[in-house]
Enzyme design. Structure first.
Site, PDB file in Angstrom:
ATOM      1  N   HIS A   1       2.993   3.591  -9.086  1.00  0.00           N
ATOM      2  CA  HIS A   1       2.578   1.952  -9.232  1.00  0.00           C
ATOM      3  C   HIS A   1       4.059   1.421 -10.018  1.00  0.00           C
ATOM      4  O   HIS A   1       4.520   0.399  -9.770  1.00  0.00           O
ATOM      5  CB  HIS A   1       1.481   1.728  -9.962  1.00  0.00           C
ATOM      6  CG  HIS A   1       0.166   2.092  -9.380  1.00  0.00           C
ATOM      7  ND1 HIS A   1      -0.102   1.685  -8.082  1.00  0.00           N
ATOM      8  CD2 HIS A   1      -0.981   2.529  -9.587  1.00  0.00           C
ATOM      9  CE1 HIS A   1      -1.115   1.943  -7.581  1.00  0.00           C
ATOM     10  NE2 HIS A   1      -1.834   2.607  -8.667  1.00  0.00           N
TER      11      HIS A   1
ATOM     12  N   ASP B   1       0.788  -1.069  -0.043  1.00  0.00           N
ATOM     13  CA  ASP B   1      -0.060  -0.009  -0.029  1.00  0.00           C
ATOM     14  C   ASP B   1       0.994   1.047  -0.101  1.00  0.00           C
ATOM     15  O   ASP B   1       1.832   1.372   0.385  1.00  0.00           O
ATOM     16  CB  ASP B   1      -1.060   0.147   1.131  1.00  0.00           C
ATOM     17  CG  ASP B   1      -2.110   0.763   1.128  1.00  0.00           C
ATOM     18  OD1 ASP B   1      -2.218   1.394  -0.189  1.00  0.00           O
ATOM     19  OD2 ASP B   1      -2.756   1.080   2.104  1.00  0.00           O
TER      20      ASP B   1
ATOM     21  N   LEU C   1      12.270 -20.221  -4.382  1.00  0.00           N
ATOM     22  CA  LEU C   1      11.374 -19.063  -3.682  1.00  0.00           C
ATOM     23  C   LEU C   1      10.226 -19.496  -4.536  1.00  0.00           C
ATOM     24  O   LEU C   1       9.904 -19.267  -5.551  1.00  0.00           O
ATOM     25  CB  LEU C   1      11.788 -17.538  -3.824  1.00  0.00           C
ATOM     26  CG  LEU C   1      10.905 -16.488  -3.505  1.00  0.00           C
ATOM     27  CD1 LEU C   1      10.401 -16.728  -1.934  1.00  0.00           C
ATOM     28  CD2 LEU C   1      11.506 -15.395  -3.642  1.00  0.00           C
TER      29      LEU C   1
HETATM   30  C1  FPP Z   1      -1.753   0.004  -3.461  1.00  0.00           C
HETATM   31  O1  FPP Z   1      -1.081   1.217  -3.394  1.00  0.00           O
HETATM   32  C2  FPP Z   1      -1.204  -0.832  -4.484  1.00  0.00           C
HETATM   33  C3  FPP Z   1      -1.886  -1.145  -5.677  1.00  0.00           C
HETATM   34  C4  FPP Z   1      -3.443  -1.315  -5.617  1.00  0.00           C
HETATM   35  C5  FPP Z   1      -1.150  -2.017  -6.766  1.00  0.00           C
HETATM   36  C6  FPP Z   1      -0.119  -2.640  -6.483  1.00  0.00           C
HETATM   37  C7  FPP Z   1       0.475  -2.975  -7.514  1.00  0.00           C
HETATM   38  C8  FPP Z   1       1.840  -2.773  -7.902  1.00  0.00           C
HETATM   39  C9  FPP Z   1       2.863  -2.828  -6.781  1.00  0.00           C
HETATM   40  C10 FPP Z   1       2.543  -3.037  -9.292  1.00  0.00           C
HETATM   41  C11 FPP Z   1       1.961  -4.527 -10.082  1.00  0.00           C
HETATM   42  C12 FPP Z   1       2.564  -5.507  -9.345  1.00  0.00           C
HETATM   43  C13 FPP Z   1       3.214  -6.638  -9.979  1.00  0.00           C
HETATM   44  C14 FPP Z   1       3.358  -7.780  -9.145  1.00  0.00           C
HETATM   45  C15 FPP Z   1       3.650  -6.255 -11.358  1.00  0.00           C
HETATM   46  P1  FPP Z   1      -2.233   2.474  -3.488  1.00  0.00           P
HETATM   47  O2  FPP Z   1      -2.396   2.907  -4.914  1.00  0.00           O
HETATM   48  O3  FPP Z   1      -3.566   2.098  -2.735  1.00  0.00           O
HETATM   49  O4  FPP Z   1      -1.516   3.648  -2.727  1.00  0.00           O
HETATM   50  P2  FPP Z   1      -2.398   4.710  -1.871  1.00  0.00           P
HETATM   51  O5  FPP Z   1      -2.967   4.111  -0.591  1.00  0.00           O
HETATM   52  O6  FPP Z   1      -1.140   5.615  -1.518  1.00  0.00           O
HETATM   53  O7  FPP Z   1      -3.334   5.427  -2.933  1.00  0.00           O
END
Ligand code: FPP
Length: 230
Positions: free
Chosen positions: A19, A2, A113
């Site tokens: 992201h 997050d 892993l």
């Molecule tokens: C949450 O942060 C994160 C996500 C919803 C996406 C996570 C995805 C990745 C790290 C990239 C894709 C993964 C792979 C394995 C290729 P948020 O957007 O909710 O952050 P915020 O709370 O600050 O708005």
């Protein structure tokens, strides 16, 4: 994982830039876990509920996922990483589904892993699909519900191949589980970090592991019982 959006917003960048940096942090986390002998790493990349985000953000996340599968699988293979993707696969377009199937097949013989990416995943989705799978497999169960026990249900969960997690790490300062691994977290140690996911590095991982090492895991028993069992 997050905090990507906030990481970007704090730098006056579009959320999607966060992201993108989040993918870099994923790469570092995989390497760091591999070096530390972690056998199972399960990442919550995209929840069942994330489909309701703005269309351009969803498209960017899918594109990042496609890019990662196209570019990183050779490296995962070289590092002995077995990749699995768990979630509602039918929600992805056919091209992404094919890449997932191919990446899983190509890494299937690796065992250093076990990397699981939960995408289009929710703990409630998993429990629901397990019940459906059970009844599909044996329709007579409906008339004999007493034959359903925890072990049988757990064996039909999408993550049945993995042990229950020892440690859950949530970044980004929130203190909630948000529909991740609802069944499997029953006895996991929960670690909350205020770091935003793109800033979560090997040092932060070591801090989480050091905290984990201080925990007494009782699994419902008393401290004295745990001490006796050694
Ligand atoms: C949450 O942060 C994160 C996500 C919803 C996406 C996570 C995805 C990745 C790290 C990239 C894709 C993964 C792979 C394995 C290729 P948020 O957007 O909710 O952050 P915020 O709370 O600050 O708005």
């Amino acid at each position: 994982m997050d905090g990507n959006g906030r990481w970007a917003t704090a730098r006056h960048l579009p959320r999607v830039a966060g992201h993108s940096r989040g993918v870099d942090a994923v790469r570092h986390a995989i390497e760091a876990c591999g070096r530390r002998g972690v056998q199972y790493l399960t990442l919550f990349a995209f929840s069942s509920e994330n489909w309701t985000r703005p269309q351009d953000e969803v498209s960017t996340l899918m594109r990042l996922f496609v890019n990662a599968l196209e570019k990183e699988v050779d490296k995962l293979n070289e590092s002995g990483v077995r990749l699995r993707v768990v979630g509602e696969m039918n929600a992805f377009d056919a091209g992404l589904q094919a890449l997932i199937v191919d990446a899983q097949r190509r890494t299937a013989a690796n065992d250093r892993l076990n990397l699981t990416v939960c995408a289009s995943y929710g703990g409630r989705w998993d429990i629901t699909q397990a019940v459906r799978a059970l009844l599909r497999e044996d329709p007579t169960l409906g008339a004999h519900p007493e034959r359903i026990d925890e072990k049988l249900l757990a064996s039909h969960l999408a993550l049945a191949f993995a042990p229950e997690p020892d440690l859950l790490i949530r970044t980004g300062g929130e203190r909630r589980v948000s529909n991740f691994l609802l069944w499997q977290l029953a006895y996991s140690e929960l670690y909350f970090s205020d770091l935003l996911w793109p800033d979560f590095d090997a040092t932060a991982l070591d801090a989480a592991l050091a905290w984990f090492a201080t925990r007494e895991r009782r699994f419902g028993r008393t401290s004295a019982q745990v001490a006796l069992a050694g």
